[in-house]
Write a protein that holds these residues in place. Structure first.
Motif, mmCIF file in Angstrom:
data_model
loop_
_atom_site.group_PDB
_atom_site.id
_atom_site.type_symbol
_atom_site.label_atom_id
_atom_site.label_comp_id
_atom_site.label_asym_id
_atom_site.label_seq_id
_atom_site.Cartn_x
_atom_site.Cartn_y
_atom_site.Cartn_z
ATOM 1 N N LEU A 285 0.812 -1.220 0.000
ATOM 2 C CA LEU A 285 0.000 0.000 0.000
ATOM 3 C C LEU A 285 0.843 1.268 0.000
ATOM 4 C CD1 LEU A 285 -2.824 -0.997 2.531
ATOM 5 C CD2 LEU A 285 -2.908 -1.032 0.025
ATOM 6 N N LEU A 286 1.944 1.244 0.744
ATOM 7 C CA LEU A 286 2.822 2.410 0.832
ATOM 8 C C LEU A 286 4.251 2.064 0.421
ATOM 9 C CD1 LEU A 286 1.553 3.886 4.233
ATOM 10 C CD2 LEU A 286 0.943 4.641 1.937
ATOM 11 N N ALA A 287 4.436 0.939 -0.264
ATOM 12 C CA ALA A 287 5.791 0.474 -0.594
ATOM 13 C C ALA A 287 6.560 1.483 -1.431
ATOM 14 C CB ALA A 287 5.717 -0.869 -1.322
ATOM 15 N N GLY A 288 5.895 2.133 -2.367
ATOM 16 C CA GLY A 288 6.562 3.095 -3.236
ATOM 17 C C GLY A 288 6.194 4.532 -2.936
ATOM 18 N N ILE A 289 5.598 4.769 -1.759
ATOM 19 C CA ILE A 289 5.141 6.113 -1.392
ATOM 20 C C ILE A 289 5.686 6.423 -0.006
ATOM 21 C CG2 ILE A 289 3.135 7.616 -1.080
ATOM 22 C CD1 ILE A 289 1.547 5.625 -2.821
ATOM 23 N N GLY A 290 6.804 7.131 0.036
ATOM 24 C CA GLY A 290 7.463 7.367 1.314
ATOM 25 C C GLY A 290 6.753 8.363 2.202
ATOM 26 N N ALA A 291 6.086 9.346 1.599
ATOM 27 C CA ALA A 291 5.377 10.382 2.361
ATOM 28 C C ALA A 291 3.968 10.506 1.781
ATOM 29 C CB ALA A 291 6.115 11.712 2.288
ATOM 30 N N PRO A 292 3.023 9.702 2.259
ATOM 31 C CA PRO A 292 1.707 9.616 1.618
ATOM 32 C C PRO A 292 0.805 10.828 1.814
ATOM 33 C CG PRO A 292 1.780 8.220 3.568
ATOM 34 C CD PRO A 292 3.176 8.709 3.341
ATOM 35 N N LEU A 293 1.029 11.631 2.866
ATOM 36 C CA LEU A 293 0.168 12.797 3.104
ATOM 37 C C LEU A 293 0.587 13.962 2.227
ATOM 38 C CD1 LEU A 293 -0.463 12.996 6.953
ATOM 39 C CD2 LEU A 293 -2.193 12.795 5.165
ATOM 40 N N SER A 294 -0.401 14.663 1.649
ATOM 41 C CA SER A 294 -0.113 15.852 0.858
ATOM 42 C C SER A 294 0.433 16.956 1.752
ATOM 43 C CB SER A 294 -1.388 16.338 0.156
ATOM 44 O OG SER A 294 -2.339 16.765 1.119
ATOM 45 N N PRO A 295 1.171 17.930 1.195
ATOM 46 C CA PRO A 295 1.703 19.031 2.012
ATOM 47 C C PRO A 295 0.634 19.764 2.815
ATOM 48 C CG PRO A 295 2.758 19.019 -0.128
ATOM 49 C CD PRO A 295 1.657 18.004 -0.192
ATOM 50 N N GLY A 296 -0.579 19.845 2.289
ATOM 51 C CA GLY A 296 -1.679 20.468 3.022
ATOM 52 C C GLY A 296 -2.354 19.527 4.001
ATOM 53 N N ARG A 297 -1.878 18.270 4.042
ATOM 54 C CA ARG A 297 -2.408 17.235 4.941
ATOM 55 C C ARG A 297 -3.916 17.056 4.773
ATOM 56 N NH1 ARG A 297 2.042 16.203 7.770
ATOM 57 N NH2 ARG A 297 1.122 14.676 9.179
ATOM 58 N N ASP A 298 -4.370 17.166 3.525
ATOM 59 C CA ASP A 298 -5.791 16.996 3.253
ATOM 60 C C ASP A 298 -6.084 15.849 2.290
ATOM 61 O OD1 ASP A 298 -4.689 18.166 1.029
ATOM 62 O OD2 ASP A 298 -6.170 19.772 0.866
ATOM 63 N N ARG A 299 -5.030 15.158 1.826
ATOM 64 C CA ARG A 299 -5.199 14.002 0.950
ATOM 65 C C ARG A 299 -4.149 12.954 1.287
ATOM 66 N NH1 ARG A 299 -4.981 16.898 -4.723
ATOM 67 N NH2 ARG A 299 -3.787 18.372 -3.449
ATOM 68 N N LEU A 300 -4.512 11.697 1.064
ATOM 69 C CA LEU A 300 -3.619 10.572 1.336
ATOM 70 C C LEU A 300 -3.448 9.758 0.067
ATOM 71 C CD1 LEU A 300 -2.184 8.979 3.777
ATOM 72 C CD2 LEU A 300 -4.147 7.431 3.566
ATOM 73 N N ALA A 301 -2.197 9.419 -0.257
ATOM 74 C CA ALA A 301 -1.917 8.601 -1.432
ATOM 75 C C ALA A 301 -1.738 7.150 -1.013
ATOM 76 C CB ALA A 301 -0.658 9.104 -2.128
ATOM 77 N N LEU A 302 -2.388 6.242 -1.714
ATOM 78 C CA LEU A 302 -2.253 4.800 -1.486
ATOM 79 C C LEU A 302 -2.103 4.104 -2.825
ATOM 80 C CD1 LEU A 302 -5.001 3.823 1.147
ATOM 81 C CD2 LEU A 302 -2.529 3.889 1.528
ATOM 82 N N TYR A 303 -1.218 3.127 -2.893
ATOM 83 C CA TYR A 303 -1.156 2.272 -4.067
ATOM 84 C C TYR A 303 -2.144 1.125 -3.891
ATOM 85 C CZ TYR A 303 0.347 -1.377 -7.249
ATOM 86 O OH TYR A 303 0.358 -2.366 -8.204
ATOM 87 N N ARG A 304 -2.940 0.869 -4.924
ATOM 88 C CA ARG A 304 -3.931 -0.205 -4.887
ATOM 89 C C ARG A 304 -3.426 -1.382 -5.711
ATOM 90 N NH1 ARG A 304 -9.097 1.015 -3.248
ATOM 91 N NH2 ARG A 304 -9.231 -1.259 -3.418
ATOM 92 N N PRO A 305 -2.849 -2.424 -5.091
ATOM 93 C CA PRO A 305 -2.362 -3.564 -5.876
ATOM 94 C C PRO A 305 -3.488 -4.292 -6.611
ATOM 95 C CG PRO A 305 -2.234 -4.019 -3.516
ATOM 96 C CD PRO A 305 -2.554 -2.570 -3.662
ATOM 97 N N ASP A 306 -4.699 -4.234 -6.063
ATOM 98 C CA ASP A 306 -5.813 -4.896 -6.728
ATOM 99 C C ASP A 306 -6.255 -4.151 -7.983
ATOM 100 O OD1 ASP A 306 -6.570 -2.839 -4.975
ATOM 101 O OD2 ASP A 306 -8.609 -3.601 -4.764
ATOM 102 N N ARG A 307 -5.873 -2.873 -8.098
ATOM 103 C CA ARG A 307 -6.209 -2.070 -9.276
ATOM 104 C C ARG A 307 -4.967 -1.620 -10.041
ATOM 105 N NH1 ARG A 307 -10.601 1.604 -5.903
ATOM 106 N NH2 ARG A 307 -12.240 -0.004 -5.768
ATOM 107 N N ASN A 308 -3.788 -1.939 -9.516
ATOM 108 C CA ASN A 308 -2.505 -1.566 -10.123
ATOM 109 C C ASN A 308 -2.436 -0.078 -10.444
ATOM 110 O OD1 ASN A 308 0.107 -1.928 -11.078
ATOM 111 N ND2 ASN A 308 -0.582 -2.380 -13.159
ATOM 112 N N ARG A 309 -2.719 0.740 -9.448
ATOM 113 C CA ARG A 309 -2.618 2.188 -9.626
ATOM 114 C C ARG A 309 -2.589 2.858 -8.257
ATOM 115 N NH1 ARG A 309 -8.896 2.981 -11.595
ATOM 116 N NH2 ARG A 309 -9.827 3.222 -9.495
ATOM 117 N N THR A 310 -2.060 4.071 -8.235
ATOM 118 C CA THR A 310 -2.099 4.887 -7.033
ATOM 119 C C THR A 310 -3.376 5.715 -7.037
ATOM 120 O OG1 THR A 310 0.306 5.026 -6.903
ATOM 121 C CG2 THR A 310 -0.932 6.734 -5.768
#
Length: 412
Positions: A285-310
């Motif tokens: 989920l976070l293997a390729g995303i070292g800092a998942p929170l946006s600078p404004g701390r209002d969005r979170l990035a997750l990689y979805r292996p079941d959908r092969n996309r972030t």
């Protein structure tokens, strides 16, 4: 005359010293140009902040990407290097025996050959050894003073490793948890706390715990949201008192992103994730995303292996922004732009303006061709001279190439 020459010499040296001190980072690094683009098409039309679609632009300019190679890094082929918050040091896993498999990050098995090293970004070599075997999950504290990791030992069992960067000392903390993964150090001063997912025998039973580092005590984290809830994984601190995490359901399709305030006996659902996530997807989920929170701390990035996309998930329950298929790694460049890694290259993609239909690639800027994964972005709001670090395939399977890239902005 001699005094005059001395004054002139000192003045000349002062001017030369000032000139050297003011040289941009990319010039001192010998960075070479790799590409450029229209600034107005990339940065929302300039200072007036108008649409990036090209309507109503008041000014234009150029963005030039320049890059310089850094010394190659050791690579254990299990997890990407963890870069310190200031971008000066990197923690790398190495592999000395049979290669561990991704499930080892959950179970702790087959990690005997993994070791941990720390090295300055611009120094040749493998770096300083921190732990010699059974290591995984390196994670820097937000202030960069401490490097945490999980270590498995035949005598000590599963422990939390605590490496002090200033003194170079390392401690192990046994807290009674048999299996731990995804450590997340809490931001802010005061008591040092690390959130981890942990379980006894079955990964599906994993729950989030909070480890008081100095006391060496693990306390329960958020309560399960319902009787059908399964594992709690991928903890991320929103602030010192609020934790985000993914809760999986006992049935596929019931995953959700949840929020918990420390000490509360209830949790809030932030977003339904759907899909077919299982606990064995947790390390990705976070293997390729070292800092998942946006600078404004209002969005979170997750990689979805079941959908092969972030996917970029708003924390205000707004619509999820899916990124390009195959986008397994990336980083927030700023509040509006995501550094997206694909098989063909790295590019900046607008997180505000969506793609406008089939064949439309949206608003984006190509940065670096080839297979590169962003692992760190300089934490500054100023675009001009901002940099990122990227890793790519090395000359051998047990190394990674390291590149630093800057964007140089010139208005017209």
């Amino acid at each position: 005359m001699r005094r005059r020459l001395a004054r002139l010499t000192l003045a000349t040296l002062a001017v030369l010293a000032a000139g050297c001190a003011s040289a941009p980072d990319w010039e001192r690094a010998g960075a070479q140009r790799v590409g450029d683009a229209d600034l107005a098409a990339v940065y929302g039309g300039g200072p007036d902040g108008r649409s990036a679609s090209g309507r109503g632009r008041r000014w234009s300019g150029s963005v030039t990407a320049v890059a310089a190679p850094r010394p190659a890094l050791p690579h254990g082929r299990l997890q990407l290097p963890a870069v310190s918050p200031d971008g000066n040091r990197v923690a790398c896993l190495t592999q000395g025996g049979d290669a561990a498999r991704p499930e080892s990050l959950l179970t702790g098995r087959n990690l005997v050959g993994t070791a941990l090293r720390v090295r300055a970004i611009d120094v040749e070599g493998d770096g300083t050894p921190i732990a010699s075997g059974g290591v995984c999950w390196p994670a820097w504290s937000p202030d960069g003073n401490t490097l945490y990791f999980i270590e498995y030992d035949e005598q000590l069992g599963c422990t939390l490793g605590v490496h002090d960067a200033a003194s170079g000392t390392t401690r192990r903390k046994g807290v009674g948890l048999q299996r731990m993964f995804s450590p997340a150090p809490r931001p802010g001063g005061g008591t040092k706390v690390v959130a981890v997912s942990a379980y006894g025998n079955v990964p599906d039973d994993a729950l989030v715990f909070l480890i008081d580092v100095d006391r060496g005590v693990a306390e329960p984290g958020p309560p399960p949201s319902s009787a059908s809830a399964s594992a709690q994984v991928a903890p991320v601190w929103l602030n010192p008192q609020t934790l985000l995490y993914v809760e999986l359901g006992s049935d596929a399709g019931h995953a959700s992103l949840r929020q918990w305030r420390v000490g509360s006996d209830t949790t809030d659902r932030v977003a339904d994730l759907g899909g077919a996530l299982t606990v064995y997807d947790a390390p990705a989920l976070l293997a390729g995303i070292g800092a998942p929170l946006s600078p404004g701390r209002d969005r979170l990035a997750l990689y979805r292996p079941d959908r092969n996309r972030t996917e970029l998930i708003p924390l205000d329950r707004g619509p999820v922004r899916p990124l390009t298929a195959g986008s397994q790694s990336g980083a927030w460049w700023d509040t509006r732009w995501w550094a997206l890694a694909t098989a063909d290259g790295t590019e900046l993609v607008s997180t505000i303006t969506p793609d406008r239909g089939p064949g439309d690639r949206g608003d984006r800027l190509s940065l670096l061709p080839g297979r590169w994964a962003p692992v760190w972005v300089q934490p500054t709001a100023d675009t001009d001279g901002k940099s990122m670090l990227l890793v790519g395939p090395g000359a051998t399977p047990d190394t990674l190439s390291l590149m630093q890239l800057w964007l140089v902005v010139k208005g017209e």
